[in-house]
Design a protein around this motif. Structure first.
Motif, mmCIF file in Angstrom:
data_model
loop_
_atom_site.group_PDB
_atom_site.id
_atom_site.type_symbol
_atom_site.label_atom_id
_atom_site.label_comp_id
_atom_site.label_asym_id
_atom_site.label_seq_id
_atom_site.Cartn_x
_atom_site.Cartn_y
_atom_site.Cartn_z
ATOM 1 N N ARG A 35 0.833 -1.211 0.000
ATOM 2 C CA ARG A 35 0.000 0.000 0.000
ATOM 3 C C ARG A 35 0.868 1.261 0.000
ATOM 4 N NH1 ARG A 35 -5.473 -0.802 0.691
ATOM 5 N NH2 ARG A 35 -5.902 -2.883 -0.102
ATOM 6 N N PHE A 36 2.001 1.206 0.701
ATOM 7 C CA PHE A 36 2.949 2.334 0.699
ATOM 8 C C PHE A 36 3.523 2.522 -0.704
ATOM 9 C CE2 PHE A 36 7.160 4.233 1.502
ATOM 10 C CZ PHE A 36 6.810 5.308 2.324
ATOM 11 N N ALA A 37 3.822 1.403 -1.367
ATOM 12 C CA ALA A 37 4.340 1.455 -2.741
ATOM 13 C C ALA A 37 3.310 2.072 -3.683
ATOM 14 C CB ALA A 37 4.710 0.050 -3.200
ATOM 15 N N ASP A 38 2.057 1.654 -3.529
ATOM 16 C CA ASP A 38 0.983 2.201 -4.372
ATOM 17 C C ASP A 38 0.841 3.705 -4.168
ATOM 18 O OD1 ASP A 38 0.510 -0.412 -5.149
ATOM 19 O OD2 ASP A 38 -1.250 -0.673 -3.864
ATOM 20 N N LEU A 39 0.921 4.140 -2.914
ATOM 21 C CA LEU A 39 0.745 5.553 -2.579
ATOM 22 C C LEU A 39 1.845 6.413 -3.185
ATOM 23 C CD1 LEU A 39 -0.838 7.700 -0.891
ATOM 24 C CD2 LEU A 39 0.700 7.156 1.015
ATOM 25 N N HIS A 40 3.066 5.902 -3.172
ATOM 26 C CA HIS A 40 4.221 6.703 -3.594
ATOM 27 C C HIS A 40 4.784 6.292 -4.951
ATOM 28 C CE1 HIS A 40 4.481 8.800 0.250
ATOM 29 N NE2 HIS A 40 4.270 7.641 0.846
ATOM 30 N N GLN A 41 4.034 5.442 -5.653
ATOM 31 C CA GLN A 41 4.437 4.985 -6.991
ATOM 32 C C GLN A 41 5.846 4.375 -6.966
ATOM 33 O OE1 GLN A 41 3.597 8.723 -9.145
ATOM 34 N NE2 GLN A 41 1.839 7.678 -10.074
ATOM 35 N N LEU A 42 6.030 3.452 -6.037
ATOM 36 C CA LEU A 42 7.287 2.731 -5.898
ATOM 37 C C LEU A 42 7.060 1.265 -6.245
ATOM 38 C CD1 LEU A 42 8.242 4.039 -2.326
ATOM 39 C CD2 LEU A 42 9.212 4.861 -4.483
ATOM 40 N N SER A 43 8.145 0.554 -6.490
ATOM 41 C CA SER A 43 8.037 -0.900 -6.568
ATOM 42 C C SER A 43 7.927 -1.443 -5.147
ATOM 43 C CB SER A 43 9.271 -1.496 -7.254
ATOM 44 O OG SER A 43 10.402 -1.373 -6.406
ATOM 45 N N LEU A 44 7.444 -2.669 -5.025
ATOM 46 C CA LEU A 44 7.342 -3.276 -3.695
ATOM 47 C C LEU A 44 8.716 -3.367 -3.051
ATOM 48 C CD1 LEU A 44 5.670 -4.635 -1.486
ATOM 49 C CD2 LEU A 44 5.884 -6.791 -2.737
ATOM 50 N N ALA A 45 9.714 -3.715 -3.804
ATOM 51 C CA ALA A 45 11.080 -3.827 -3.275
ATOM 52 C C ALA A 45 11.581 -2.479 -2.761
ATOM 53 C CB ALA A 45 12.019 -4.369 -4.343
ATOM 54 N N GLU A 46 11.293 -1.405 -3.510
ATOM 55 C CA GLU A 46 11.703 -0.061 -3.074
ATOM 56 C C GLU A 46 10.975 0.341 -1.791
ATOM 57 O OE1 GLU A 46 12.705 2.120 -7.352
ATOM 58 O OE2 GLU A 46 10.625 1.945 -6.681
ATOM 59 N N ALA A 47 9.690 0.020 -1.726
ATOM 60 C CA ALA A 47 8.916 0.356 -0.528
ATOM 61 C C ALA A 47 9.476 -0.375 0.691
ATOM 62 C CB ALA A 47 7.450 -0.012 -0.740
ATOM 63 N N LYS A 48 9.774 -1.659 0.542
ATOM 64 C CA LYS A 48 10.336 -2.429 1.657
ATOM 65 C C LYS A 48 11.678 -1.861 2.088
ATOM 66 C CE LYS A 48 8.090 -6.876 0.781
ATOM 67 N NZ LYS A 48 8.299 -8.316 0.466
ATOM 68 N N SER A 71 -0.025 5.439 11.155
ATOM 69 C CA SER A 71 -0.957 6.091 10.232
ATOM 70 C C SER A 71 -0.446 7.483 9.858
ATOM 71 C CB SER A 71 -2.354 6.196 10.852
ATOM 72 O OG SER A 71 -2.937 4.921 10.985
ATOM 73 N N ALA A 72 0.041 8.218 10.864
ATOM 74 C CA ALA A 72 0.573 9.557 10.616
ATOM 75 C C ALA A 72 1.896 9.502 9.853
ATOM 76 C CB ALA A 72 0.769 10.291 11.944
ATOM 77 N N GLU A 73 2.770 8.574 10.246
ATOM 78 C CA GLU A 73 4.090 8.454 9.619
ATOM 79 C C GLU A 73 4.004 8.057 8.144
ATOM 80 O OE1 GLU A 73 7.681 8.425 10.588
ATOM 81 O OE2 GLU A 73 6.718 9.986 11.777
ATOM 82 N N LEU A 74 3.100 7.139 7.831
ATOM 83 C CA LEU A 74 3.060 6.554 6.490
ATOM 84 C C LEU A 74 1.932 7.108 5.630
ATOM 85 C CD1 LEU A 74 3.705 2.808 7.450
ATOM 86 C CD2 LEU A 74 5.382 4.610 6.980
ATOM 87 N N GLN A 75 1.097 7.990 6.208
ATOM 88 C CA GLN A 75 -0.085 8.514 5.515
ATOM 89 C C GLN A 75 -0.987 7.395 4.992
ATOM 90 O OE1 GLN A 75 2.793 10.766 3.647
ATOM 91 N NE2 GLN A 75 2.832 11.572 5.712
ATOM 92 N N LEU A 76 -1.142 6.384 5.835
ATOM 93 C CA LEU A 76 -2.023 5.258 5.537
ATOM 94 C C LEU A 76 -2.966 5.042 6.723
ATOM 95 C CD1 LEU A 76 0.611 2.691 4.169
ATOM 96 C CD2 LEU A 76 -1.129 3.870 2.793
ATOM 97 N N ASN A 77 -4.173 4.588 6.436
ATOM 98 C CA ASN A 77 -5.131 4.268 7.500
ATOM 99 C C ASN A 77 -4.835 2.849 7.984
ATOM 100 O OD1 ASN A 77 -7.265 3.735 9.189
ATOM 101 N ND2 ASN A 77 -8.859 4.069 7.651
ATOM 102 N N ILE A 78 -3.928 2.741 8.950
ATOM 103 C CA ILE A 78 -3.457 1.422 9.371
ATOM 104 C C ILE A 78 -4.587 0.582 9.975
ATOM 105 C CG2 ILE A 78 -1.861 0.185 10.872
ATOM 106 C CD1 ILE A 78 -0.483 1.520 8.516
ATOM 107 N N ALA A 79 -5.420 1.189 10.805
ATOM 108 C CA ALA A 79 -6.545 0.446 11.393
ATOM 109 C C ALA A 79 -7.489 -0.055 10.298
ATOM 110 C CB ALA A 79 -7.284 1.319 12.396
ATOM 111 N N GLY A 80 -7.730 0.780 9.301
ATOM 112 C CA GLY A 80 -8.584 0.380 8.186
ATOM 113 C C GLY A 80 -7.980 -0.748 7.373
ATOM 114 N N LEU A 81 -6.665 -0.698 7.173
ATOM 115 C CA LEU A 81 -5.979 -1.766 6.439
ATOM 116 C C LEU A 81 -6.048 -3.083 7.213
ATOM 117 C CD1 LEU A 81 -2.779 0.020 5.029
ATOM 118 C CD2 LEU A 81 -4.955 -0.418 3.885
#
Length: 222
Positions: A35-48, A71-81
């Motif tokens: 999901r971090f990769a999708d948000l920032h247009q990265l490959s999965l390997a780059e996100a990891k 959630s704040a650090e990654l700009q993702l809704n962690i609870a929702g995920l």
């Protein structure tokens, strides 16, 4: 393996102890990076590669377990995920059998977890294990992780128990070491917290693959 004749209070961890750690490992190692990769247009390997040091830096700290922080650090809704992946939440084999036996023995039974309250609520909703416990404590209630000595001092002050007659079962060796330093007399590790990972070789503490290995001698408390 355990001296049940001298145990009056049982403290149990949740993730990796009662519940299969496969959910959390997959969530943090694969699902969140994707999901971090999708948000920032990265490959999965780059996100990891980007996330690995950020996660590592927080290990053992309350922030590591805090859904609001990530959630704040990654700009993702962690609870929702976590809700999206909730189908993977699973109780380890022989857990309810053990919990029933402890309840029947008359001993106090407390769930003591580093899990954030949102994660804790989701997992209790999915597993219904809350019915077994006298109290459920999240380290976030105290603002202290179980790896810290002050957590155990605060826990004892709020839920009076005797160190010499208390058992902690946990899959985290740093947490067990912290409890040992505090003086909790009876400690046991779970050697297979993740059903999809190999059994860990643990020599530092008594260890069992599952709760069957901890039930010998578990009879009603005097």
């Amino acid at each position: 393996m355990l001296d049940w004749s001298n145990i009056e209070t049982v403290l149990l961890d949740m993730d990796g102890t009662l519940l299969d750690l496969n959910f959390d490992n997959h969530f943090w190692q694969e699902f969140v990076p994707q999901r971090f990769a999708d948000l920032h247009q990265l490959s999965l390997a780059e996100a990891k590669q980007q996330l690995r040091p950020r996660f590592k830096a927080m290990e053992g700290r309350l922030e590591w377990y805090c859904l609001d922080y990530w959630s704040a650090e990654l700009q993702l809704n962690i609870a929702g995920l976590k809700q999206e992946l909730a189908g993977l939440i699973a109780v380890h084999p022989h857990v309810t059998e053990f919990l029933d036996a402890v309840r029947a023995s008359g001993r106090r039974l407390l769930l003591v977890t580093n899990a954030h309250r949102d994660s804790l609520s989701l997992k209790m909703e999915k597993t219904c294990l809350q019915r077994f416990f006298d109290q459920i404590i999240s380290s976030h209630d105290y603002g202290l992780a179980k790896e810290q000595q002050d957590f155990w001092r605060t826990l004892q002050a709020n839920h009076v128990f005797e160190k010499h007659s208390c058992l902690l079962v946990d899959d985290s060796l740093p947490v067990l070491r912290s409890a040992q330093s505090f003086g909790i007399a009876h400690l046991a590790a779970i050697s297979k917290p993740d059903s999809r990972a190999p059994i860990r070789q643990i020599t530092e503490f008594p260890a069992a693959e599952d709760f069957r290995g901890l039930m010998t001698g578990l009879h009603p408390s005097a």
